[in-house]
Design a protein around this motif. Structure first.
Motif, PDB file in Angstrom:
ATOM      1  N   LEU A 234       0.827  -1.206   0.000  1.00 17.81           N
ATOM      2  CA  LEU A 234       0.000   0.000   0.000  1.00 17.81           C
ATOM      3  C   LEU A 234       0.867   1.264   0.000  1.00 17.81           C
ATOM      4  O   LEU A 234       0.530   2.255  -0.648  1.00 17.81           O
ATOM      5  N   SER A 235       1.970   1.233   0.730  1.00 17.25           N
ATOM      6  CA  SER A 235       2.842   2.409   0.772  1.00 17.25           C
ATOM      7  C   SER A 235       3.463   2.662  -0.590  1.00 17.25           C
ATOM      8  O   SER A 235       3.648   3.823  -0.994  1.00 17.25           O
ATOM      9  N   VAL A 236       3.796   1.603  -1.324  1.00 15.41           N
ATOM     10  CA  VAL A 236       4.323   1.773  -2.684  1.00 15.41           C
ATOM     11  C   VAL A 236       3.243   2.355  -3.587  1.00 15.41           C
ATOM     12  O   VAL A 236       3.507   3.247  -4.403  1.00 15.41           O
ATOM     13  N   ALA A 241       2.585   6.060  -8.889  1.00 11.24           N
ATOM     14  CA  ALA A 241       1.333   6.013  -9.625  1.00 11.24           C
ATOM     15  C   ALA A 241       1.330   4.897 -10.669  1.00 11.24           C
ATOM     16  O   ALA A 241       0.310   4.232 -10.888  1.00 11.24           O
ATOM     17  N   ALA A 242       2.475   4.668 -11.310  1.00 10.83           N
ATOM     18  CA  ALA A 242       2.531   3.678 -12.376  1.00 10.83           C
ATOM     19  C   ALA A 242       2.267   2.270 -11.862  1.00 10.83           C
ATOM     20  O   ALA A 242       1.669   1.449 -12.562  1.00 10.83           O
ATOM     21  N   ALA A 243       2.710   1.990 -10.631  1.00 11.87           N
ATOM     22  CA  ALA A 243       2.548   0.647 -10.079  1.00 11.87           C
ATOM     23  C   ALA A 243       1.381   0.545  -9.101  1.00 11.87           C
ATOM     24  O   ALA A 243       1.151  -0.517  -8.531  1.00 11.87           O
ATOM     25  N   ALA A 244       0.640   1.628  -8.900  1.00 13.48           N
ATOM     26  CA  ALA A 244      -0.360   1.685  -7.831  1.00 13.48           C
ATOM     27  C   ALA A 244      -1.423   0.597  -7.954  1.00 13.48           C
ATOM     28  O   ALA A 244      -1.725  -0.108  -6.979  1.00 13.48           O
ATOM     29  N   ARG A 248      -1.941  -2.390  -5.202  1.00 14.59           N
ATOM     30  CA  ARG A 248      -3.181  -2.479  -4.417  1.00 14.59           C
ATOM     31  C   ARG A 248      -3.845  -3.840  -4.605  1.00 14.59           C
ATOM     32  O   ARG A 248      -4.374  -4.417  -3.654  1.00 14.59           O
ATOM     33  N   ARG A 249      -3.846  -4.327  -5.833  1.00 14.89           N
ATOM     34  CA  ARG A 249      -4.427  -5.656  -6.075  1.00 14.89           C
ATOM     35  C   ARG A 249      -3.692  -6.714  -5.274  1.00 14.89           C
ATOM     36  O   ARG A 249      -4.318  -7.600  -4.665  1.00 14.89           O
ATOM     37  N   GLU A 250      -2.359  -6.651  -5.263  1.00 20.29           N
ATOM     38  CA  GLU A 250      -1.578  -7.600  -4.482  1.00 20.29           C
ATOM     39  C   GLU A 250      -1.857  -7.441  -2.989  1.00 20.29           C
ATOM     40  O   GLU A 250      -1.915  -8.429  -2.244  1.00 20.29           O
ATOM     41  N   ALA A 251      -2.037  -6.201  -2.525  1.00 23.04           N
ATOM     42  CA  ALA A 251      -2.317  -5.964  -1.110  1.00 23.04           C
ATOM     43  C   ALA A 251      -3.647  -6.595  -0.708  1.00 23.04           C
ATOM     44  O   ALA A 251      -3.783  -7.129   0.404  1.00 23.04           O
ATOM     45  N   VAL A 252      -4.637  -6.526  -1.582  1.00 26.82           N
ATOM     46  CA  VAL A 252      -5.930  -7.159  -1.290  1.00 26.82           C
ATOM     47  C   VAL A 252      -5.752  -8.658  -1.065  1.00 26.82           C
ATOM     48  O   VAL A 252      -6.251  -9.226  -0.092  1.00 26.82           O
ATOM     49  N   GLY A 253      -5.028  -9.315  -1.956  1.00 23.97           N
ATOM     50  CA  GLY A 253      -4.824 -10.756  -1.828  1.00 23.97           C
ATOM     51  C   GLY A 253      -4.041 -11.125  -0.585  1.00 23.97           C
ATOM     52  O   GLY A 253      -4.387 -12.082   0.126  1.00 23.97           O
ATOM     53  N   LEU A 283      -9.387  -2.978   3.283  1.00 21.36           N
ATOM     54  CA  LEU A 283     -10.294  -1.905   2.862  1.00 21.36           C
ATOM     55  C   LEU A 283      -9.520  -0.750   2.236  1.00 21.36           C
ATOM     56  O   LEU A 283      -9.971  -0.136   1.262  1.00 21.36           O
ATOM     57  N   ASP A 284      -8.350  -0.425   2.785  1.00 21.11           N
ATOM     58  CA  ASP A 284      -7.514   0.623   2.190  1.00 21.11           C
ATOM     59  C   ASP A 284      -7.140   0.283   0.754  1.00 21.11           C
ATOM     60  O   ASP A 284      -7.002   1.170  -0.089  1.00 21.11           O
ATOM     61  N   ALA A 285      -6.956  -1.012   0.490  1.00 21.39           N
ATOM     62  CA  ALA A 285      -6.562  -1.456  -0.853  1.00 21.39           C
ATOM     63  C   ALA A 285      -7.750  -1.574  -1.796  1.00 21.39           C
ATOM     64  O   ALA A 285      -7.562  -1.839  -2.985  1.00 21.39           O
ATOM     65  N   GLY A 286      -8.974  -1.379  -1.282  1.00 19.91           N
ATOM     66  CA  GLY A 286     -10.160  -1.428  -2.143  1.00 19.91           C
ATOM     67  C   GLY A 286     -10.685  -2.819  -2.378  1.00 19.91           C
ATOM     68  O   GLY A 286     -11.311  -3.076  -3.413  1.00 19.91           O
TER      69      GLY A 286
END
Length: 797
Positions: A234-236, A241-244, A248-253, A283-286
């Motif tokens: 999430l911090s990355v 922006a390019a990798a956001a 985030r998808r990886e953070a969700v998993g 939740l932060d990761a959507g």
């Protein structure tokens, strides 16, 4: 920070492990035994080994003492018990070696006297030894600890007088992460992987720790590793922006896997806390909300008030995400009531911030309530979270400070704009001081009165850039005016925090490498963003003092380029301040000052590693004590200095200038930063104590010169290393380099600086003129890689 640098952990061709470990004495046989036993490649054969029983007994003792270490540094107590000698030809079992090396690595990781580079080496060795023997428990623990080392910043130091190193910024590190593959443990088995960026090493280590712990049914370690990994991703996403989207998808998993592990933890209080933190990251990761109500239901099994309040707040977040703002507000009111009943309501500020999102019509009132709640509990918060070792500042403070500044400035367009700007500046100052205390420890940061605008002289301009998620704000004040107050420039909504961080990365990575001109475009854009709005204030003879935010801390402002291709240093003097409380104007005359110049040229083995022989440091120290070919009257030069030598020199009489020409190491965290003396290290916090204890008259050290600092690009804490050198050593001002510079370049700049300083120039004038002299000489010395590295922090007169 680094000068000469410790031996590289791995040569390009293979293993070349750092020498020297736990023993402070230069007992080569003892040091080699420990090093070779924990060597990641595991292919060294020794004539004798300690027994498996001796290794396990030493590891058990160390782990027991580490578990109850408290605030004290356990190094002196534990290190001797880990200094084992060989007793027979039989190699100990992989389990004994892995447990021993993991304990030794953990000691190095947590101790201020330990080396983060050595911690990385030992823990990687422990992991690889355990993995080869399919020992999942020791492997997961070593990998988790290795991830924590990497999270603390790049442990390796830079080099001075050697080849230029290739710098890695966050963008390149993010690309490395994308190349790790599906099995993070495979990456950790490659010895060459240790030279990867801290980000990719952290991602691999934490991912592998979770994988191994899950397979070993160690649900606590698995959930902790997945929590830290989700937050890291999430911090990355926030800064790149390019990798956001991908991060985030990886953070969700990762967070979803973590919640599955956390549900299996037996302790209901720990289970609820980890479930709450993981759901918050999810939740932060959507992440989708389906099934998440079951997580808060599982949290409520714990009767602890903290769990009840946290579960209610998370239910409020999910209600808001489902579009039911009224239910969200009601639930958050209940969460606030529950949290307020705790003895230390640590999440009260966070809950007020959440309520501001659910009730946007009253956002300002809720955000300011969050700030008031934070101010009430801030002195009571522990510096580090006991569960995850994250700082209280990052967990509970940063977002509140940023929100409070944001709402004050957002409302600064009405008739009360001046009052709001003043309030925003006061919050900013509290923010900067809280950040310094978080990084260095409140005991190292004594209270000071902030610099007042009326103390500024004509031509002195103070600039506060503020990096917000949606815009750049800037406050400034120009001296020499009656009733001078901070003014707010029009907000720049064409850029945001991510944009500025990306430009700083592009500039600094190129500049520190010194091998291309790609920094020019970024430097030109940063000038337009940061300097052009106040360009009219920078008249001949002016000074610009910057209180940088975030990524801007690693930026050498002097190298910014205007539309006529002129460097900022050609227009004005430049100085940096970590906060107004640590930037008084100064004004001591150099002609009457006492100077101590200490150097180290010899090879040194200390607990933090082996530091190579240096060339040129002795000459640099002698140069500091000479003007026009003559030794200045009130000076001491100490070659190959020890701590006792330094104490003795500082005891004789008041010392105003301290020049240190030696190795220095950031060591993974600012409060562990040290300089290297003959056979020992001196923490910067110890240096402060030495200076304070041996004063013959009051006052602070006027000037500290460290020609061997290095800022880690993209690491906010590491980039405070220069600020820490001045603040922790108790200096009014410091001159240090943001990256390693050649001996020839350092000598030329220092010679020019001291000559002008002793002629009566102020520190900022002397440094500026020294930099301009290098530019005027042309050739290699005109390369900004040399002159732009040197930065003045603090008092400028």
């Amino acid at each position: 920070m680094g000068r000469g640098g410790v031996t590289r952990l791995w040569a390009a061709a293979g293993a070349a492990v750092v020498s020297g470990v736990l023993a402070a004495s230069p007992d080569v046989a003892r040091a080699a035994l420990t090093d070779d036993l924990c060597l990641p490649s595991g292919d060294v054969t020794l004539p004798t080994y300690p027994s498996a029983g001796a290794l396990q007994q030493a590891a058990e003792m160390a782990e027991s003492r580490l578990a109850r270490r408290g605030a004290a540094d356990p190094f002196a107590e534990i290190a001797p018990s880990l200094e084992l000698r060989g007793s027979g030809p039989e190699r100990p079992s992989p389990l004994a070696i892995a447990e021993y090396c993991s304990a030794a690595g953990e000691l190095m990781r947590v101790s201020a006297q330990g080396s983060q580079l050595q911690a990385q080496t030992y823990l990687l060795g422990a992991f690889q030894t355990a993995s080869r023997a399919n020992l999942r428990g020791p492997a997961s623990m070593a990998a988790y600890r290795l991830g924590l080392v990497s999270l603390s910043g790049t442990p390796a130091t830079g080099t001075r007088g050697g080849g230029r190193r290739a710098s890695r910024g966050p963008s390149e590190a993010a690309r490395e992460v994308g190349q790790l593959g599906d099995d993070p443990c495979v990456a950790l088995m490659r010895t060459s992987f240790v030279v990867s960026s801290s980000l990719s090493l952290s991602v691999a280590s934490l991912g592998c720790a979770a994988q191994q712990a899950h397979a070993n049914e160690d649900h606590r370690t698995a959930a902790l590793a997945e929590l830290r990994l989700a937050r890291l991703r999430l911090s990355v996403a926030e800064t790149n922006a390019a990798a956001a989207a991908e991060f985030r998808r990886e953070a969700v998993g990762v967070a979803a896997h973590g919640m599955a592990d956390a549900r299996k933890i037996q302790d209901p209080t720990l289970r609820a806390e980890l479930l709450g933190r993981l759901l918050s990251a999810y939740l932060d990761a959507g992440g989708p909300l389906d099934g998440m109500s079951g997580v808060t239901a599982a949290m409520r099994v714990s009767s602890a008030p903290a769990a009840q309040a946290y579960a209610t707040a998370l239910d409020a977040r999910m209600a808001a995400a489902n579009g039911d703002a009224n239910a969200a507000r009601q639930m958050m009111d209940q969460a606030l009531l529950l949290e307020a009943q705790r003895s230390l309501p640590a999440r009260l500020p966070e809950f007020h911030l959440l309520l501001s999102e659910f009730d946007p019509a009253n956002r300002e009132a809720h955000v300011l309530a969050a700030y008031e709640a934070l101010e009430a509990i801030r002195p009571l918060l522990p510096r580090f979270d006991p569960l995850t070792e994250e700082t209280a500042f990052s967990l509970y403070m940063r977002r509140v400070f940023q929100g409070a500044v944001d709402v004050q400035l957002a409302g600064a367009a009405d008739a009360g704009a001046a009052i709001r700007v003043k309030s925003a500046q006061q919050i900013l100052e509290a923010y900067r001081q809280a950040e310094l205390q978080s990084v260095f420890g409140s005991e190292c940061i004594p209270a000071r009165d902030p610099l007042k605008p009326e103390a500024l002289r004509p031509g002195e301009v103070l600039l506060y850039p503020i990096l917000l998620p949606d815009r750049l704000e800037m406050l400034y004040v120009a001296g020499g005016q009656a009733g001078a107050e901070f003014r707010r420039l029009p907000p720049n909504r064409s850029v945001n925090r991510q944009d500025v961080a990306r430009l700083v990365e592009a500039a600094v990575v190129s500049l520190s490498g010194g091998e291309d001109d790609s920094w020019r475009a970024a430097s030109r854009q940063l000038y337009d963003i940061l300097i052009k709005p106040i360009e009219a204030e920078l008249t001949p003879g002016s000074l610009l003092a910057v209180v940088p935010d975030g990524a801007l801390r690693s930026l050498p402002f002097s190298v910014l380029i205007d539309s006529q291709n002129r460097y900022l240093v050609e227009k004005t003097r430049v100085t940096i301040a970590p906060a107004l409380a640590y930037s008084q104007a100064g004004g001591i005359q150099a002609q009457n000052q006492q100077l101590v110049a200490a150097s180290l040229e010899m090879e040194v083995r200390v607990p933090a590693g082996r530091f190579e022989k240096l060339d040129g440091t002795g000459a640099e120290a002698r140069l500091a004590a000479v003007t026009d070919g003559k030794r200045i009257q009130r000076s001491w030069v100490i070659e190959n200095f020890s701590k006792a030598d330094l104490v003795g020199a500082l005891t004789r009489e008041q010392v105003d200038v301290l020049h240190l020409a030696t190795h220095a190491s950031f060591n993974g965290r600012s409060d562990r930063a040290f300089i290297v003396a003959n056979g020992e290290v001196i923490l910067l916090s110890e240096l402060r104590q030495i200076l304070s204890a041996n004063r013959t008259r009051g006052g602070e050290l006027d000037l500290l010169i460290l020609s061997a600092c290095e800022t880690a690009v993209g690491d906010d804490e590491a980039s405070m290393g220069l600020a820490g050198a001045a603040v922790q050593a108790g200096a009014r001002s410091a001159i240090a380099s943001l990256w390693p510079v050649s001996d020839a370049g350092t000598a030329e700049l220092m010679k020019s600086f001291y000559g002008r300083y002793r002629e009566g120039r102020s520190k900022s004038e002397a440094l500026r003129e020294a930099q301009l002299s290098l530019i005027a000489q042309g050739g290699d010395l005109a390369n900004p890689n040399i002159w732009a590295a040197f930065t003045l922090l603090g008092a400028w007169r």
